[in-house]
Write a protein that holds these residues in place. Sequence first.
Motif, PDB file in Angstrom:
ATOM      1  N   ALA A 192       0.844  -1.202   0.000  1.00 28.81           N
ATOM      2  CA  ALA A 192       0.000   0.000   0.000  1.00 28.81           C
ATOM      3  C   ALA A 192       0.881   1.255   0.000  1.00 28.81           C
ATOM      4  O   ALA A 192       2.009   1.230   0.492  1.00 28.81           O
ATOM      5  CB  ALA A 192      -0.907   0.005   1.225  1.00 28.81           C
ATOM      6  N   ASP A 193       0.341   2.338  -0.568  1.00 27.75           N
ATOM      7  CA  ASP A 193       1.063   3.619  -0.562  1.00 27.75           C
ATOM      8  C   ASP A 193       0.587   4.501   0.587  1.00 27.75           C
ATOM      9  O   ASP A 193       1.193   5.537   0.869  1.00 27.75           O
ATOM     10  CB  ASP A 193       0.798   4.355  -1.882  1.00 27.75           C
ATOM     11  N   GLY A 194      -0.518   4.126   1.195  1.00 27.71           N
ATOM     12  CA  GLY A 194      -1.073   4.899   2.296  1.00 27.71           C
ATOM     13  C   GLY A 194      -2.180   4.102   2.950  1.00 27.71           C
ATOM     14  O   GLY A 194      -2.424   2.944   2.562  1.00 27.71           O
ATOM     15  N   VAL A 195      -2.838   4.707   3.928  1.00 25.26           N
ATOM     16  CA  VAL A 195      -3.915   3.982   4.616  1.00 25.26           C
ATOM     17  C   VAL A 195      -5.165   4.843   4.730  1.00 25.26           C
ATOM     18  O   VAL A 195      -5.080   6.068   4.802  1.00 25.26           O
ATOM     19  CB  VAL A 195      -3.479   3.539   6.042  1.00 25.26           C
ATOM     20  N   GLN A 196      -6.312   4.165   4.724  1.00 24.18           N
ATOM     21  CA  GLN A 196      -7.568   4.834   5.075  1.00 24.18           C
ATOM     22  C   GLN A 196      -8.049   4.216   6.383  1.00 24.18           C
ATOM     23  O   GLN A 196      -8.193   2.999   6.485  1.00 24.18           O
ATOM     24  CB  GLN A 196      -8.628   4.666   3.981  1.00 24.18           C
ATOM     25  N   ILE A 197      -8.264   5.084   7.358  1.00 25.10           N
ATOM     26  CA  ILE A 197      -8.650   4.632   8.699  1.00 25.10           C
ATOM     27  C   ILE A 197     -10.071   5.100   9.005  1.00 25.10           C
ATOM     28  O   ILE A 197     -10.397   6.264   8.774  1.00 25.10           O
ATOM     29  CB  ILE A 197      -7.652   5.197   9.737  1.00 25.10           C
ATOM     30  N   GLY A 198     -10.911   4.174   9.494  1.00 23.42           N
ATOM     31  CA  GLY A 198     -12.279   4.546   9.824  1.00 23.42           C
ATOM     32  C   GLY A 198     -12.546   4.494  11.319  1.00 23.42           C
ATOM     33  O   GLY A 198     -12.641   5.525  11.996  1.00 23.42           O
ATOM     34  N   SER A 199     -12.607   3.270  11.858  1.00 17.94           N
ATOM     35  CA  SER A 199     -13.051   3.078  13.250  1.00 17.94           C
ATOM     36  C   SER A 199     -12.318   3.965  14.255  1.00 17.94           C
ATOM     37  O   SER A 199     -12.944   4.558  15.143  1.00 17.94           O
ATOM     38  CB  SER A 199     -12.877   1.609  13.641  1.00 17.94           C
ATOM     39  N   LEU A 200     -11.001   4.044  14.126  1.00 19.39           N
ATOM     40  CA  LEU A 200     -10.218   4.827  15.094  1.00 19.39           C
ATOM     41  C   LEU A 200     -10.699   6.284  15.128  1.00 19.39           C
ATOM     42  O   LEU A 200     -10.819   6.888  16.198  1.00 19.39           O
ATOM     43  CB  LEU A 200      -8.731   4.756  14.713  1.00 19.39           C
ATOM     44  N   PHE A 201     -11.013   6.833  13.958  1.00 16.98           N
ATOM     45  CA  PHE A 201     -11.498   8.214  13.904  1.00 16.98           C
ATOM     46  C   PHE A 201     -12.974   8.309  14.295  1.00 16.98           C
ATOM     47  O   PHE A 201     -13.408   9.329  14.836  1.00 16.98           O
ATOM     48  CB  PHE A 201     -11.267   8.816  12.517  1.00 16.98           C
ATOM     49  N   ALA A 202     -13.748   7.260  14.026  1.00 16.02           N
ATOM     50  CA  ALA A 202     -15.161   7.263  14.434  1.00 16.02           C
ATOM     51  C   ALA A 202     -15.262   7.384  15.953  1.00 16.02           C
ATOM     52  O   ALA A 202     -16.223   7.925  16.488  1.00 16.02           O
ATOM     53  CB  ALA A 202     -15.845   5.983  13.969  1.00 16.02           C
ATOM     54  N   LEU A 203     -14.235   6.877  16.647  1.00 15.37           N
ATOM     55  CA  LEU A 203     -14.250   6.866  18.114  1.00 15.37           C
ATOM     56  C   LEU A 203     -13.400   7.995  18.700  1.00 15.37           C
ATOM     57  O   LEU A 203     -13.037   7.963  19.876  1.00 15.37           O
ATOM     58  CB  LEU A 203     -13.788   5.492  18.616  1.00 15.37           C
TER      59      LEU A 203
END
Length: 316
Positions: free
Chosen positions: A190-201
């Motif tokens: 991967a060249d980067g990451v998309q983060i969801g749950s950590l930011f949702a919380l």
Amino acid sequence: MSLSNNRITKLFNIKYPVIQGGMVWCSGWRLASAVSNQGGLGLLGAGSMYPEVLREHIQKMKTATDKPWGVNVPLLYPSIEELMQIIVEEGVKIVFTSAGSPAKWTAHLKQHGITVVHVVANSKFAKKCEDAGVDAIVAEGFEAGGHNGREETTTMALIPIIRKATSLPIMAAGGIGSGEQMLAAMALGADGVQIGSLFALSEESSAHQAFKLHAIRSHEGDTLLSMKKTTPVRLLRNHFFEQVKEAEERGASPEELRELLGRGRAKKGIFEGDIDEGELEIGQVAAMINEIKPVAQIFDDLINSYNGALSNLGKL
Ligand SMILES: Cc1cc2nc3c(=O)[nH]c(=O)nc-3n(C[C@H](O)[C@H](O)[C@H](O)COP(=O)(O)O)c2cc1C
């Protein structure tokens, strides 16, 4: 592996290749601007916004940050035409589309000078993205919160598969909650990451406090993929989840399941904090999140743990 000088930071002109995934009922202008101000890419989650609400959030974004940011549009929701019109009118520069075909909107958005990213969960759709002319791909694995691929391919297996299928820049999503996990995703291609749950919380997320507390107290096995017959989604176990499970086990039709889901279940759970009857979308990584932190601290922790993991690996 340099964090600040790769294809993703260059594509979006950001400091860190960390994207905050667009999330219904969580990612309004407060969360998205906080992420962009920390050097990541914040995304407004248009999936839970009426068109005029999206316009309001876009306008607030413009005053809350002078850094790059974008809008996530899940293509399965109604009002897509109006949402896209507002995006163009307001001069949004980056759009992440999901839950649909990249062929539908990419050319239109690109004609307006917009950078387009599409979210996929398999290599077939990665190839469709290339054909449609998207600029980059989010490859989202089975661990992820929210809507999910039917193939149930985990991030660990998915990233190398997608890497092989396309030369486009890839952001890995699903199961990333620390710098160690970021580094692992990048080691896989991967060249980067998309983060969801950590930011949702996070503190800045517009999710209800009861939802956040319920999620941070969860353990492994407390989230499961639900509604595989209709639109698969990863949910925290609760009374609603059990009702869906019971209906699925007795062979309920997709229509009955859709009726059970009804409208507004996600709003009820995530935004209004009804942890029994609402749809509680969160990823497996919730089991390792024990605190509601401000976005600035999340970034410090991510970057420090990434650098720590990188230097530890060097010693191996
Ligand atoms: C509460 C919640 C709502 C989400 N809503 C959306 C959405 O509206 N559009 C979308 O493309 N992805 C949505 N997602 C997926 C995220 O954008 C992201 O890809 C995913 O959460 C990454 O996996 P992680 O949760 O393990 O970090 C949602 C995820 C969560 C947890």
